[in-house]
Scaffold this motif. Sequence first.
Motif, PDB file in Angstrom:
ATOM      1  N   GLN A 191       9.959   7.350   0.829  1.00  0.00           N
ATOM      2  CA  GLN A 191       8.590   7.179   0.332  1.00  0.00           C
ATOM      3  C   GLN A 191       7.883   6.107   1.161  1.00  0.00           C
ATOM      4  O   GLN A 191       8.390   5.001   1.317  1.00  0.00           O
ATOM      5  CB  GLN A 191       8.605   6.774  -1.143  1.00  0.00           C
ATOM      6  N   ALA A 192       6.728   6.453   1.688  1.00  0.00           N
ATOM      7  CA  ALA A 192       5.979   5.525   2.539  1.00  0.00           C
ATOM      8  C   ALA A 192       5.458   4.352   1.720  1.00  0.00           C
ATOM      9  O   ALA A 192       4.881   4.539   0.651  1.00  0.00           O
ATOM     10  CB  ALA A 192       4.819   6.243   3.204  1.00  0.00           C
ATOM     11  N   ILE A 193       5.711   3.144   2.234  1.00  0.00           N
ATOM     12  CA  ILE A 193       5.221   1.925   1.588  1.00  0.00           C
ATOM     13  C   ILE A 193       5.005   0.889   2.679  1.00  0.00           C
ATOM     14  O   ILE A 193       5.820   0.733   3.589  1.00  0.00           O
ATOM     15  CB  ILE A 193       6.196   1.414   0.497  1.00  0.00           C
ATOM     16  N   GLU A 194       3.863   0.204   2.599  1.00  0.00           N
ATOM     17  CA  GLU A 194       3.495  -0.779   3.621  1.00  0.00           C
ATOM     18  C   GLU A 194       3.194  -2.119   2.969  1.00  0.00           C
ATOM     19  O   GLU A 194       2.322  -2.211   2.100  1.00  0.00           O
ATOM     20  CB  GLU A 194       2.266  -0.285   4.382  1.00  0.00           C
ATOM     21  N   ARG A 195       3.925  -3.140   3.395  1.00  0.00           N
ATOM     22  CA  ARG A 195       3.668  -4.498   2.886  1.00  0.00           C
ATOM     23  C   ARG A 195       2.427  -5.039   3.562  1.00  0.00           C
ATOM     24  O   ARG A 195       2.277  -4.966   4.783  1.00  0.00           O
ATOM     25  CB  ARG A 195       4.874  -5.377   3.181  1.00  0.00           C
ATOM     26  N   LYS A 236       0.857  -1.183   0.000  1.00  0.00           N
ATOM     27  CA  LYS A 236       0.000   0.000   0.000  1.00  0.00           C
ATOM     28  C   LYS A 236       0.892   1.232   0.000  1.00  0.00           C
ATOM     29  O   LYS A 236       1.839   1.325   0.794  1.00  0.00           O
ATOM     30  CB  LYS A 236      -0.913   0.000   1.220  1.00  0.00           C
ATOM     31  N   THR A 237       0.574   2.172  -0.910  1.00  0.00           N
ATOM     32  CA  THR A 237       1.357   3.399  -1.018  1.00  0.00           C
ATOM     33  C   THR A 237       0.425   4.573  -1.279  1.00  0.00           C
ATOM     34  O   THR A 237      -0.646   4.418  -1.865  1.00  0.00           O
ATOM     35  CB  THR A 237       2.371   3.320  -2.171  1.00  0.00           C
ATOM     36  N   ALA A 238       0.866   5.746  -0.862  1.00  0.00           N
ATOM     37  CA  ALA A 238       0.126   6.969  -1.173  1.00  0.00           C
ATOM     38  C   ALA A 238       0.373   7.329  -2.629  1.00  0.00           C
ATOM     39  O   ALA A 238       1.437   7.029  -3.169  1.00  0.00           O
ATOM     40  CB  ALA A 238       0.590   8.110  -0.259  1.00  0.00           C
ATOM     41  N   PRO A 239      -0.608   7.949  -3.287  1.00  0.00           N
ATOM     42  CA  PRO A 239      -0.374   8.389  -4.662  1.00  0.00           C
ATOM     43  C   PRO A 239       0.792   9.374  -4.697  1.00  0.00           C
ATOM     44  O   PRO A 239       0.886  10.256  -3.851  1.00  0.00           O
ATOM     45  CB  PRO A 239      -1.676   9.079  -5.062  1.00  0.00           C
ATOM     46  N   LEU A 240       1.675   9.201  -5.644  1.00  0.00           N
ATOM     47  CA  LEU A 240       2.889  10.010  -5.709  1.00  0.00           C
ATOM     48  C   LEU A 240       3.096  10.485  -7.126  1.00  0.00           C
ATOM     49  O   LEU A 240       3.011   9.702  -8.073  1.00  0.00           O
ATOM     50  CB  LEU A 240       4.084   9.151  -5.266  1.00  0.00           C
ATOM     51  N   ASP A 241       3.366  11.766  -7.281  1.00  0.00           N
ATOM     52  CA  ASP A 241       3.655  12.334  -8.593  1.00  0.00           C
ATOM     53  C   ASP A 241       5.167  12.416  -8.740  1.00  0.00           C
ATOM     54  O   ASP A 241       5.777  13.405  -8.381  1.00  0.00           O
ATOM     55  CB  ASP A 241       3.018  13.713  -8.744  1.00  0.00           C
ATOM     56  N   THR A 242       5.771  11.329  -9.250  1.00  0.00           N
ATOM     57  CA  THR A 242       7.224  11.330  -9.436  1.00  0.00           C
ATOM     58  C   THR A 242       7.599  11.851 -10.813  1.00  0.00           C
ATOM     59  O   THR A 242       8.769  11.883 -11.154  1.00  0.00           O
ATOM     60  CB  THR A 242       7.814   9.914  -9.254  1.00  0.00           C
ATOM     61  N   ASP A 243       6.598  12.265 -11.593  1.00  0.00           N
ATOM     62  CA  ASP A 243       6.886  12.812 -12.915  1.00  0.00           C
ATOM     63  C   ASP A 243       7.232  14.294 -12.841  1.00  0.00           C
ATOM     64  O   ASP A 243       7.758  14.850 -13.788  1.00  0.00           O
ATOM     65  CB  ASP A 243       5.684  12.632 -13.854  1.00  0.00           C
ATOM     66  N   GLY A 273       0.599  -8.287   4.398  1.00  0.00           N
ATOM     67  CA  GLY A 273       0.612  -9.740   4.483  1.00  0.00           C
ATOM     68  C   GLY A 273       1.852 -10.368   3.859  1.00  0.00           C
ATOM     69  O   GLY A 273       2.724  -9.699   3.340  1.00  0.00           O
ATOM     70  N   ASP A 274       1.889 -11.702   3.913  1.00  0.00           N
ATOM     71  CA  ASP A 274       3.052 -12.440   3.424  1.00  0.00           C
ATOM     72  C   ASP A 274       2.799 -13.166   2.121  1.00  0.00           C
ATOM     73  O   ASP A 274       3.698 -13.780   1.584  1.00  0.00           O
ATOM     74  CB  ASP A 274       3.488 -13.480   4.481  1.00  0.00           C
ATOM     75  N   SER A 275       1.577 -13.116   1.622  1.00  0.00           N
ATOM     76  CA  SER A 275       1.318 -13.860   0.392  1.00  0.00           C
ATOM     77  C   SER A 275       1.388 -12.932  -0.815  1.00  0.00           C
ATOM     78  O   SER A 275       1.180 -11.729  -0.706  1.00  0.00           O
ATOM     79  CB  SER A 275      -0.056 -14.531   0.472  1.00  0.00           C
ATOM     80  N   GLY A 276       1.666 -13.525  -1.956  1.00  0.00           N
ATOM     81  CA  GLY A 276       1.735 -12.761  -3.196  1.00  0.00           C
ATOM     82  C   GLY A 276       0.352 -12.366  -3.681  1.00  0.00           C
ATOM     83  O   GLY A 276      -0.665 -12.720  -3.081  1.00  0.00           O
ATOM     84  N   VAL A 277       0.343 -11.650  -4.767  1.00  0.00           N
ATOM     85  CA  VAL A 277      -0.906 -11.179  -5.360  1.00  0.00           C
ATOM     86  C   VAL A 277      -1.783 -12.357  -5.728  1.00  0.00           C
ATOM     87  O   VAL A 277      -1.350 -13.331  -6.240  1.00  0.00           O
ATOM     88  CB  VAL A 277      -0.612 -10.351  -6.640  1.00  0.00           C
ATOM     89  N   VAL A 299       7.628   0.479  -6.899  1.00  0.00           N
ATOM     90  CA  VAL A 299       8.159  -0.435  -7.907  1.00  0.00           C
ATOM     91  C   VAL A 299       9.362  -1.191  -7.349  1.00  0.00           C
ATOM     92  O   VAL A 299       9.433  -2.420  -7.426  1.00  0.00           O
ATOM     93  CB  VAL A 299       8.569   0.327  -9.187  1.00  0.00           C
ATOM     94  N   LEU A 300      10.312  -0.455  -6.791  1.00  0.00           N
ATOM     95  CA  LEU A 300      11.574  -1.071  -6.379  1.00  0.00           C
ATOM     96  C   LEU A 300      11.426  -2.050  -5.218  1.00  0.00           C
ATOM     97  O   LEU A 300      12.082  -3.098  -5.217  1.00  0.00           O
ATOM     98  CB  LEU A 300      12.591   0.016  -6.025  1.00  0.00           C
ATOM     99  N   VAL A 301      10.587  -1.740  -4.235  1.00  0.00           N
ATOM    100  CA  VAL A 301      10.467  -2.629  -3.071  1.00  0.00           C
ATOM    101  C   VAL A 301       9.850  -3.974  -3.466  1.00  0.00           C
ATOM    102  O   VAL A 301      10.422  -5.025  -3.159  1.00  0.00           O
ATOM    103  CB  VAL A 301       9.712  -1.928  -1.924  1.00  0.00           C
ATOM    104  N   PRO A 302       8.712  -4.000  -4.180  1.00  0.00           N
ATOM    105  CA  PRO A 302       8.206  -5.318  -4.592  1.00  0.00           C
ATOM    106  C   PRO A 302       9.102  -6.023  -5.616  1.00  0.00           C
ATOM    107  O   PRO A 302       9.210  -7.254  -5.602  1.00  0.00           O
ATOM    108  CB  PRO A 302       6.819  -5.030  -5.177  1.00  0.00           C
ATOM    109  N   LEU A 303       9.773  -5.256  -6.481  1.00  0.00           N
ATOM    110  CA  LEU A 303      10.712  -5.874  -7.420  1.00  0.00           C
ATOM    111  C   LEU A 303      11.856  -6.541  -6.665  1.00  0.00           C
ATOM    112  O   LEU A 303      12.238  -7.680  -6.970  1.00  0.00           O
ATOM    113  CB  LEU A 303      11.244  -4.836  -8.410  1.00  0.00           C
ATOM    114  N   ALA A 304      12.389  -5.864  -5.658  1.00  0.00           N
ATOM    115  CA  ALA A 304      13.476  -6.433  -4.855  1.00  0.00           C
ATOM    116  C   ALA A 304      13.023  -7.688  -4.111  1.00  0.00           C
ATOM    117  O   ALA A 304      13.822  -8.596  -3.881  1.00  0.00           O
ATOM    118  CB  ALA A 304      14.007  -5.393  -3.873  1.00  0.00           C
ATOM    119  N   GLU A 305      11.751  -7.753  -3.751  1.00  0.00           N
ATOM    120  CA  GLU A 305      11.229  -8.934  -3.062  1.00  0.00           C
ATOM    121  C   GLU A 305      11.323 -10.170  -3.950  1.00  0.00           C
ATOM    122  O   GLU A 305      11.688 -11.249  -3.471  1.00  0.00           O
ATOM    123  CB  GLU A 305       9.769  -8.692  -2.654  1.00  0.00           C
TER     124      GLU A 305
END
Length: 167
Positions: A157-161, A45-52, A163-167, A134-140
């Motif tokens: 950047q705030a990011i919250e995992r 879960k992440t907040a909407p972010l305008d990285t553009d 649970g432990d199961s995949g999508v 992108v980077l945190v789940p990719l690194a997982e």
Amino acid sequence: MRDTVTAYVALGANLGDAAAALKRAVEALGQLPLTRVSRASSLYKTAPLDTDSASESSAPGDDYLNAVVALQTGLTAPALLDALQALELQAGRERPYRNAPRTLDLDLLLYGSARMESARLTVPHPRMMQRAFVLVPLAEIAPDAVNTEALDAVRHQAIERLGDSGV
């Protein structure tokens, strides 16, 4: 399956039942011709972010659910992009303005070791190194694809995992 390439796709949604949309998207990715899902990250879960923009800022909308999947695919990168965009449309994706809330967002991050740049497609994804979602789940699921410096650069950047199961 003929010769395949490992491709990584970022998934995101923040409209409607985002978790269900991501689960349906992963199932649909596995049904693409010459393609199978080989790994899937946890949901984040992440907040909407305008990285553009020149400076990172909040974008409109509710929090996003994000994940990354690894695909083994015999599709070319442009054919895979076409398939991703078709899945977005099937999920009701609209693009009324830049960084608009989304029913489904699918971004081709990496396509093997390929580097390509065209009007339609740039691989590696040009903004992936700016995005914790992108980077945190990719690194997982692909630790060798993300270096420590890249993760450190998005640590604020705030990011919250979730649970432990995949999508």
